[in-house]
Motif scaffolding. Structure first.
Motif, short mmCIF file in Angstrom:
data_model
loop_
_atom_site.label_atom_id
_atom_site.label_comp_id
_atom_site.label_asym_id
_atom_site.label_seq_id
_atom_site.Cartn_x
_atom_site.Cartn_y
_atom_site.Cartn_z
N PHE A 68 -53.29 25.68 24.03
CA PHE A 68 -53.17 27.12 24.16
C PHE A 68 -52.23 27.53 25.30
O PHE A 68 -52.21 26.93 26.37
N CYS A 69 -51.46 28.59 25.05
CA CYS A 69 -50.59 29.22 26.05
C CYS A 69 -50.73 30.73 25.89
O CYS A 69 -50.88 31.23 24.78
N HIS A 104 -59.33 33.99 25.58
CA HIS A 104 -59.87 32.77 26.18
C HIS A 104 -61.20 32.35 25.57
O HIS A 104 -61.75 31.30 25.94
N LYS A 105 -61.69 33.11 24.61
CA LYS A 105 -62.90 32.67 23.91
C LYS A 105 -62.65 31.42 23.07
O LYS A 105 -63.59 30.75 22.65
N PRO A 165 -52.70 23.20 29.93
CA PRO A 165 -54.07 22.79 30.27
C PRO A 165 -54.78 23.77 31.19
O PRO A 165 -56.00 23.97 31.07
N THR A 166 -54.03 24.42 32.11
CA THR A 166 -54.67 25.36 33.03
C THR A 166 -54.90 26.73 32.40
O THR A 166 -55.32 27.66 33.08
N PHE A 167 -54.64 26.86 31.11
CA PHE A 167 -55.15 28.00 30.34
C PHE A 167 -56.67 27.97 30.35
O PHE A 167 -57.33 29.01 30.39
N PHE A 168 -57.25 26.77 30.32
CA PHE A 168 -58.70 26.58 30.32
C PHE A 168 -59.25 26.83 31.73
O PHE A 168 -58.63 26.48 32.72
N SER A 169 -60.42 27.40 31.80
CA SER A 169 -61.05 27.66 33.10
C SER A 169 -61.44 26.34 33.76
O SER A 169 -61.66 25.33 33.08
N ASN A 181 -47.99 29.54 37.36
CA ASN A 181 -48.43 30.93 37.32
C ASN A 181 -49.94 31.08 37.17
O ASN A 181 -50.48 32.14 37.50
N ASN A 182 -50.62 30.05 36.63
CA ASN A 182 -52.06 30.24 36.43
C ASN A 182 -52.91 29.09 36.96
O ASN A 182 -54.12 29.09 36.76
N THR A 183 -52.31 28.13 37.64
CA THR A 183 -53.09 27.07 38.28
C THR A 183 -53.70 27.63 39.56
O THR A 183 -52.97 28.12 40.44
N THR A 184 -55.00 27.57 39.66
CA THR A 184 -55.70 28.09 40.84
C THR A 184 -56.13 26.95 41.75
O THR A 184 -56.13 25.77 41.36
N PHE A 185 -56.50 27.32 42.96
CA PHE A 185 -57.04 26.33 43.89
C PHE A 185 -58.28 25.67 43.28
O PHE A 185 -58.49 24.46 43.41
N ASN A 186 -59.07 26.47 42.56
CA ASN A 186 -60.29 25.95 41.95
C ASN A 186 -59.97 24.94 40.85
O ASN A 186 -60.69 23.94 40.69
#
Length: 454
Positions: free
Chosen positions: A62-63, A80-81, A117-121, A151-156
């Protein structure tokens, strides 16, 4: 660097595979018998699990938006469901393979690719990976990696995966020029790249890779130089400098480009040569096709030891006995054969939910195929190979005439014992690998199957 004559460039700028497998996917059978695949998988697992372990690849497709240059299998959505169902089906597929394993799997290599991959929580990635690792062993010397979108990779994201054993991350930077980003629909401020690299360093990742692409629309010498300087200012351990593969007949997003905006073959090679010279000047070592690494990075050390390997994930420091691919369109390699999963999410879900492996095409290698694969791997990873005496008849028929031409152009040195790439030939690795691609050498209709060599 050795200058390359324009006539030589034009001669070898032909459609050629990237050789992450042999035979390459276009020459696989359009059907595969599931029971035969299960048997090959089980045999190979029993051969290699205790001694080498296995590699695991999970495709997360997913993107949220489409990068128009991308040739990967992806699904564009902002919903994101979709995460929950996809994870459940991948875990069902994992259990189908676990039923074929006669022992606890030893995972030495694990890679999350995409898509994004970082589309996923982080929580969903943790659930996916923890479930797989709960009934597996992790090799002491392992490489767990994932592809992160700046753009969507978080520290978490980074901390969660690090705590699960991930020690390498790869960020797709591609190009830092705003106009190039606009035309490829990849708007990505440089400060986002800086931030995620900094986080990975703080958390303790052993290796950070940055992906760059040359040959994109509107790229120029000045723009690629600025992009490269932006990248190396972050001092990544590895840099992948990929050639843009223009294959609009399979990647519809690329049809949005004005082909007049693409660099010519000579301009594209100039982009590569500039990039390579800058990398080398800043201490990076040339690993092989597309890849550079700092001398203290494990990939360079493995290259020097002569044990570098290449598979569907590209160059790797791990030589496991098999690659198991999970998820839509994923490819598995069990040495004796390859298999690819269904390429649409609907078909993939349907197969797995019925308790079937989702494989739909593949190939089982002959002894000659295995020999040619090894020669290609040797050239791509080590720049040299030795010929087996029993292979000489087929090599004389198909490979040696081509090698003679490569030698005349100064790309290789060879005799009946083996071959070695020259410094000039290092710029034409894919062309040299072609000498052992019997499928391609005997195919009169290959022109639309692969991207250009340059």
């Amino acid at each position: 660097m050795i200058p390359i004559d324009a006539s030589l460039l034009n001669k070898y700028n032909v459609p050629i595979p990237r050789y992450t497998s042999y035979p390459t996917v276009p020459y696989w059978d359009n059907e595969i018998v599931e029971d035969r695949w299960k048997s090959a998988f089980k045999i190979r697992f029993e051969e290699c699990n205790d001694s080498q372990g296995i590699s695991l690849y999970i495709h997360l497709p997913f993107c949220e938006s489409m990068c128009t240059f991308c040739g990967c299998n992806k699904r564009i959505t902002t919903n994101h469901k979709v995460e929950d169902e996809y994870i459940e089906v991948v875990l069902q597929e994992w259990q189908l393979y676990r039923q074929q394993m006669t022992a606890t799997p030893l995972i030495r290599e694990f890679h999350l690719g995409g898509g994004t991959p970082t589309f996923f929580s982080p929580e969903n990635l943790q659930r996916l990976i923890q479930t797989i690792l709960s009934d597996s062993q992790v090799a002491e010397e392992h490489e767990f990696s994932f592809e992160g979108h700046p753009n969507n990779t978080t520290f978490n994201h980074l901390k969660t995966l690090f705590d699960l054993g991930f020690n390498r991350v790869s960020y797709g930077m591609q190009d830092s020029n705003p106009e190039v980003q606009q035309v490829i629909n990849r708007i990505q401020p440089q400060e986002n790249v800086q931030q995620v690299v900094q986080w990975a360093r703080e958390i303790g990742y052993e290796s950070v890779n940055i992906d760059l692409v040359y040959g994109l629309p509107l790229q120029t010498i000045d723009r690629i130089e600025k992009t490269i300087q932006d990248a190396i200012s972050l001092r990544p351990d590895r840099i992948a400098f990929y050639s843009y593969a223009h294959v609009p007949w399979t990647s519809r997003g690329q049809r949005l480009f004005d082909e007049n905006d693409l660099p010519s073959a000579s301009e594209k090679l100039a982009l590569y040569q500039l990039g390579r010279s800058i990398f080398l000047a800043h201490g990076y070592q040339d690993i092989g096709m597309d890849h550079f690494a700092l001398p203290d990075d494990l990939m360079y050390k493995i290259k020097e030891q002569g044990t570098l390997h290449r598979n569907f994930m590209g160059y790797t420091v791990q030589q496991t006995g098999m690659v198991l691919g999970l998820g839509v369109s994923s490819i598995s390699d069990v040495f004796y054969g390859f298999a690819q999963n269904k390429k649409t999410i609907h078909d993939y879900y349907e197969e797995v939910k019925q308790g079937k492996l989702a494989v739909f095409k593949g190939y089982f290698l002959t002894e000659i195929d295995q020999s040619m694969r090894q020669y290609i791997l040797d050239v791509a990873c080590n720049g040299k190979t030795l010929f087996k005496p029993e292979d000489l008849p087929i090599l004389e028929k198909y490979s040696f005439p081509y090698l003679a031409e490569l030698e005349e152009d100064g790309l290789v040195q060879w005799d009946f014992q083996g071959l070695t790439l020259t410094s000039l030939g290092a710029n034409f690795v894919r062309n040299v690998c072609k000498a052992f691609d019997i499928k391609l050498l005997t195919d009169e209709h290959a022109t639309l199957k692969f991207s250009q060599a340059v």
